[in-house]
Design a protein around this motif. Structure first.
Motif, PDB file in Angstrom:
ATOM      1  N   ILE A 518       0.853  -1.196   0.000  1.00  0.00           N
ATOM      2  CA  ILE A 518       0.000   0.000   0.000  1.00  0.00           C
ATOM      3  C   ILE A 518       0.885   1.240   0.000  1.00  0.00           C
ATOM      4  CG2 ILE A 518      -1.813   1.289   1.193  1.00  0.00           C
ATOM      5  CD1 ILE A 518      -2.653  -1.323   2.547  1.00  0.00           C
ATOM      6  N   HIS A 519       0.554   2.158  -0.913  1.00  0.00           N
ATOM      7  CA  HIS A 519       1.253   3.436  -0.968  1.00  0.00           C
ATOM      8  C   HIS A 519       0.221   4.539  -1.218  1.00  0.00           C
ATOM      9  CE1 HIS A 519       4.381   6.376  -1.595  1.00  0.00           C
ATOM     10  NE2 HIS A 519       3.903   6.676  -2.805  1.00  0.00           N
ATOM     11  N   SER A 546       3.415   1.245  -5.194  1.00  0.00           N
ATOM     12  CA  SER A 546       2.543   0.289  -4.509  1.00  0.00           C
ATOM     13  C   SER A 546       2.776  -1.121  -5.024  1.00  0.00           C
ATOM     14  CB  SER A 546       1.082   0.692  -4.711  1.00  0.00           C
ATOM     15  OG  SER A 546       0.216  -0.245  -4.113  1.00  0.00           O
ATOM     16  N   SER A 547       2.926  -1.239  -6.331  1.00  0.00           N
ATOM     17  CA  SER A 547       3.175  -2.554  -6.919  1.00  0.00           C
ATOM     18  C   SER A 547       4.517  -3.123  -6.444  1.00  0.00           C
ATOM     19  CB  SER A 547       3.146  -2.439  -8.442  1.00  0.00           C
ATOM     20  OG  SER A 547       3.490  -3.665  -9.050  1.00  0.00           O
ATOM     21  N   ARG A 548       5.547  -2.271  -6.334  1.00  0.00           N
ATOM     22  CA  ARG A 548       6.874  -2.749  -5.898  1.00  0.00           C
ATOM     23  C   ARG A 548       6.875  -3.091  -4.419  1.00  0.00           C
ATOM     24  NH1 ARG A 548      10.195   1.853  -9.334  1.00  0.00           N
ATOM     25  NH2 ARG A 548       9.757   0.964 -11.396  1.00  0.00           N
ATOM     26  N   LEU A 549       6.075  -2.360  -3.626  1.00  0.00           N
ATOM     27  CA  LEU A 549       5.962  -2.722  -2.209  1.00  0.00           C
ATOM     28  C   LEU A 549       5.352  -4.114  -2.061  1.00  0.00           C
ATOM     29  CD1 LEU A 549       4.708   0.627  -0.587  1.00  0.00           C
ATOM     30  CD2 LEU A 549       6.917  -0.493  -0.235  1.00  0.00           C
ATOM     31  N   GLU A 550       4.344  -4.369  -2.903  1.00  0.00           N
ATOM     32  CA  GLU A 550       3.751  -5.718  -2.859  1.00  0.00           C
ATOM     33  C   GLU A 550       4.799  -6.775  -3.200  1.00  0.00           C
ATOM     34  OE1 GLU A 550       2.601  -9.297  -4.367  1.00  0.00           O
ATOM     35  OE2 GLU A 550       2.943  -7.733  -5.885  1.00  0.00           O
ATOM     36  N   ILE A 562       3.658  -1.278   3.908  1.00  0.00           N
ATOM     37  CA  ILE A 562       3.140   0.048   3.577  1.00  0.00           C
ATOM     38  C   ILE A 562       4.292   1.037   3.564  1.00  0.00           C
ATOM     39  CG2 ILE A 562       0.888  -0.463   4.593  1.00  0.00           C
ATOM     40  CD1 ILE A 562       1.688   1.274   6.988  1.00  0.00           C
ATOM     41  N   SER A 563       4.082   2.138   2.859  1.00  0.00           N
ATOM     42  CA  SER A 563       5.108   3.179   2.785  1.00  0.00           C
ATOM     43  C   SER A 563       4.919   4.173   3.923  1.00  0.00           C
ATOM     44  CB  SER A 563       5.019   3.897   1.437  1.00  0.00           C
ATOM     45  OG  SER A 563       3.816   4.631   1.359  1.00  0.00           O
ATOM     46  N   GLU A 564       5.938   5.004   4.130  1.00  0.00           N
ATOM     47  CA  GLU A 564       5.866   6.021   5.181  1.00  0.00           C
ATOM     48  C   GLU A 564       4.769   7.035   4.900  1.00  0.00           C
ATOM     49  OE1 GLU A 564       9.185   9.193   4.207  1.00  0.00           O
ATOM     50  OE2 GLU A 564      10.009   7.138   4.083  1.00  0.00           O
ATOM     51  N   PHE A 596       7.252  -0.251   6.123  1.00  0.00           N
ATOM     52  CA  PHE A 596       6.796  -0.770   7.405  1.00  0.00           C
ATOM     53  C   PHE A 596       5.938  -2.005   7.170  1.00  0.00           C
ATOM     54  CE2 PHE A 596       7.606   3.710   7.804  1.00  0.00           C
ATOM     55  CZ  PHE A 596       8.225   3.856   9.035  1.00  0.00           C
ATOM     56  N   GLU A 597       6.061  -2.949   8.107  1.00  0.00           N
ATOM     57  CA  GLU A 597       5.266  -4.170   8.052  1.00  0.00           C
ATOM     58  C   GLU A 597       4.081  -4.029   9.011  1.00  0.00           C
ATOM     59  OE1 GLU A 597       5.578  -9.004   8.874  1.00  0.00           O
ATOM     60  OE2 GLU A 597       7.181  -7.657   9.542  1.00  0.00           O
TER      61      GLU A 597
END
Length: 677
Positions: A518-519, A546-550, A562-564, A596-597
């Motif tokens: 999630i971003h 968001s796709s790269r965080l996934e 999730i991003s900051e 962050f997790e």
């Protein structure tokens, strides 16, 4: 509760109409008698002088000086039977048979409405009888009256013929003719009266309570009946004919023909001709010719004029009463269906759907009502079809997407429409889906994906998000406004996954794992494509992040990252259980991104271990970025010793060991660069 039931029962009692049997019968008989009795009383009074002249067949008893008592004793020896006894017996038995047949035909209707008004069970036989004969009841009831009264008229005709055969006195023949004419006319009027009354009641009052409403939305009788134009014309003629005939009858029964007198003296002629007498007397030839023909003239004497005006007055009252009935029925036949139709039209204009109006008549108003019902049904069907079509479109193009494009419906969308918004983007994906799908055929793959997505989609929609698109086994969802909905949706997706896996394990199938990223950031929503094929899409750097965080979930062994920017935009961060994972630099980006997790959806045992080691984990990363690698290694080892399944700490341990062993790389800044897209 008892009072409530009584109120409901009373309300229903007042709503359901009464079925008129005896009221209709006695009113009809009363009208019949009120038409024949005054007319025959007038006829009797009119015939008194003739009765006196026929004193060889009558005995006249005059007493008290002032009152005239007539005792007519006809010489019955000249007759083959007693016509007066037969006439009386026929009249009595006709009325008795009339009321028995009338009651027998109508009692089932009366019983039906009696029970309906009191909410009592109704026998199917009675219901079937009422449904079968209600539309014929107006014809049946009027025919019962017509036939029963015509029996009386037939007997009168037979008696009249016998009186002529035996050379009865003229006064008798005149009396019976007048009585016969009055009776036949009264029979026709009463028959029409009963027909119109019953027809009005069944159309306006009875239909909707006997027949199912679904059958009343169309005309029950398809044959062509009297039109509204002809109905009004017939009503006007009937209203005009009744008083006209009655008045003419009163006039003609009281006229006297001059030739009935043997001779007239000069004073009688002057009285008869009035001011014209002197004018005629001036010409002897005209006078002789005129007085030869004067016998053909008619006049009304003083007594007969009193009788005539009395008859006209009583007939006008009766005619006025009948006219009120016919006018009321004609008016209500138009107004009540029109009011029902207008009421439903107004409700339809206000947005109500599937409004149906009961067809109460078979004229143009009935056709109009039936046409309205057909139109209403088609409109309702089309609205339902359009609604279902819109719902189907919304499954492909979310309604929220149209809302942000400020379009009311998909037909308004044009190529190039776009808008810029800040949203949270959620990406999810199934881990190792390729290897899972290889074990299934095409049908099983589709069934698996649909079952899985069926568990995931509610978590998104219930938290005010919408799915932009499905990408194979992946989901891309957008959350306008608050980022809390996106976090809550991700947590619920992880919890729903546990239920999905439980179902798979009950079928002896392997559980699956997913990753969610999630971003939050600005993005562009719009319509792209060509002339013949368009699609909605979202274009923004935030979508790629968001796709790269996934995808990083595979690297760190996590489920939700999730991003900051997402974390800092939470309106209620207190409920969130999370830990810092890493600071990364996406491919093509120069600015680092803290990751962050989220632990809310994890199994309790795993979550507790990660929370227990959270402080050492974050201290280790702090020393790592401060280039104090041995201290960082110390804290990371403490985390590893307590949770050897923590894949993220293994990555940080490996980084520290590599730097301690091989030294710092060139341009090292403590930020890990992500090479995949």
């Amino acid at each position: 509760m008892a009072d409530r039931k009584r109120k409901i029962k009373k309300k229903n009692f007042n709503k359901v109409p009464s079925y008129y049997i005896f009221r209709m019968y006695f009113v009809a008989v009363f009208i019949y008698l009120m038409m024949i009795l005054p007319a025959n009383w007038i006829s009797i009074v009119k015939s008194i002088p003739n009765f006196i002249q026929e004193r060889e067949n009558f005995e006249l008893d005059i007493t008290d000086g002032e009152e005239l008592h007539l005792d007519f004793q006809f010489n019955r020896d000249n007759l083959p039977y007693d016509i007066f006894d037969i006439a009386f017996n026929v009249l009595f038995w006709s009325f008795l048979g009339n009321i028995i047949i009338f009651a027998g035909v109508n009692i089932p209707f009366k019983l039906f409405f009696f029970k309906k008004r009191r909410n009592k069970p109704i026998s199917p036989r009675i219901t079937h009888y009422c449904q079968k004969y209600l539309n014929l009841s107006a014809y049946i009831n009027s025919l019962i009256f017509f036939l029963s009264f015509m029996v009386i008229n037939i007997i009168l005709i037979i008696n009249l013929l016998h009186l002529r055969n035996i050379d009865a006195p003229l006064v008798f023949l005149q009396f019976f003719r007048r009585f016969l004419f009055t009776s036949i006319f009264s029979t026709l009027v009463v028959s029409f009266f009963v027909f119109f009354w019953q027809n009005h009641r069944l159309q306006i009052k009875y239909l909707e309570y006997i027949f199912p409403k679904e059958t009343l939305y169309k005309r029950m009788i398809k044959i062509k009946t009297i039109s509204i134009k002809n109905l009004f014309l017939f009503s006007y003629l009937l209203i005009a004919a009744i008083p006209l005939v009655m008045i003419l009858f009163s006039i003609f029964t009281n006229i006297t023909v001059v030739q009935d007198h043997h001779s007239l003296d000069a004073s009688q002629k002057e009285l008869l001709l009035g001011p014209f007498y002197e004018l005629i007397q001036r010409n002897p030839e005209v006078t002789r010719t005129f007085f030869d023909e004067v016998g053909e003239l008619i006049y009304i004497d003083s007594i007969n004029s009193i009788i005539m005006f009395f008859g006209i007055f009583t007939n006008l009252i009766l005619s006025f009463t009948l006219s009120l009935f016919f006018i009321t029925w004609t008016r209500e036949r138009m107004i009540i269906p029109m009011h029902d139709l207008l009421d439903n039209i107004q409700h339809m204009a206000a947005g109500d759907q599937n409004l149906m109006t009961i067809v109460k008549t078979n004229d143009e108003m009935g056709q109009l009502t039936e046409g309205f019902n057909i139109m209403s049904e088609k409109i309702s069907h089309n609205i339902q079809y359009i609604t279902k079509q819109s719902e189907a479109y919304s499954r492909f193009v979310p309604t929220q997407f149209l809302d942000y494009l400020e379009k009311r419906e998909i037909l308004d969308v044009k190529l190039g429409d776009h808008t810029q918004q800040e949203m949270s983007i959620l990406f999810s994906d199934i881990r190792s889906f390729t290897s899972i799908s290889e074990k299934m055929d095409l049908f099983e793959n589709f069934s698996f994906l649909n079952e899985y997505l069926g568990f995931m989609e509610p978590a998104i929609s219930q938290n005010h998000g919408f799915i932009d698109k499905y990408i194979g086994d992946g989901i891309m969802a957008l959350f306008p406004g608050s980022t809390d909905g996106a976090l809550q949706a991700a947590i619920e997706m992880q919890q729903n996954l546990n239920q999905f896996n439980a179902n798979r394990q009950s079928r002896k199938e392997d559980p699956i794992q997913i990753g969610i990223g999630i971003h939050t950031g600005k993005l562009m929503l719009g319509i792209i494509g060509g002339k013949n094929r368009m699609d909605s899409t979202v274009i923004a750097d935030a979508v790629n992040i968001s796709s790269r965080l996934e995808g990083l979930n595979k690297v760190y062994g996590t489920t939700i990252l999730i991003s900051e920017m997402t974390l800092f935009r939470l309106q209620d961060p207190d409920y969130l259980v999370y830990r810092f994972i890493d600071a990364v630099k996406m491919k093509g980006k120069t600015e680092p991104l803290s990751v962050f997790e989220v632990l809310n959806g994890e199994i309790t045992e795993i979550r507790d271990k990660k929370l227990e080691t959270k402080e050492d984990f974050e201290l280790g990363f702090h020393y790592y970025q401060s280039k104090q690698f041995k201290r960082a290694l110390y804290h990371f080892k403490k985390v590893y010793e307590k949770n050897k399944n923590d894949k993220a700490v293994k990555i940080h341990l490996r980084r520290c060991l590599n730097i301690i062993k091989y030294g710092l790389p060139d341009n090292w800044d403590g930020i890990e660069s992500i090479g995949f897209k």
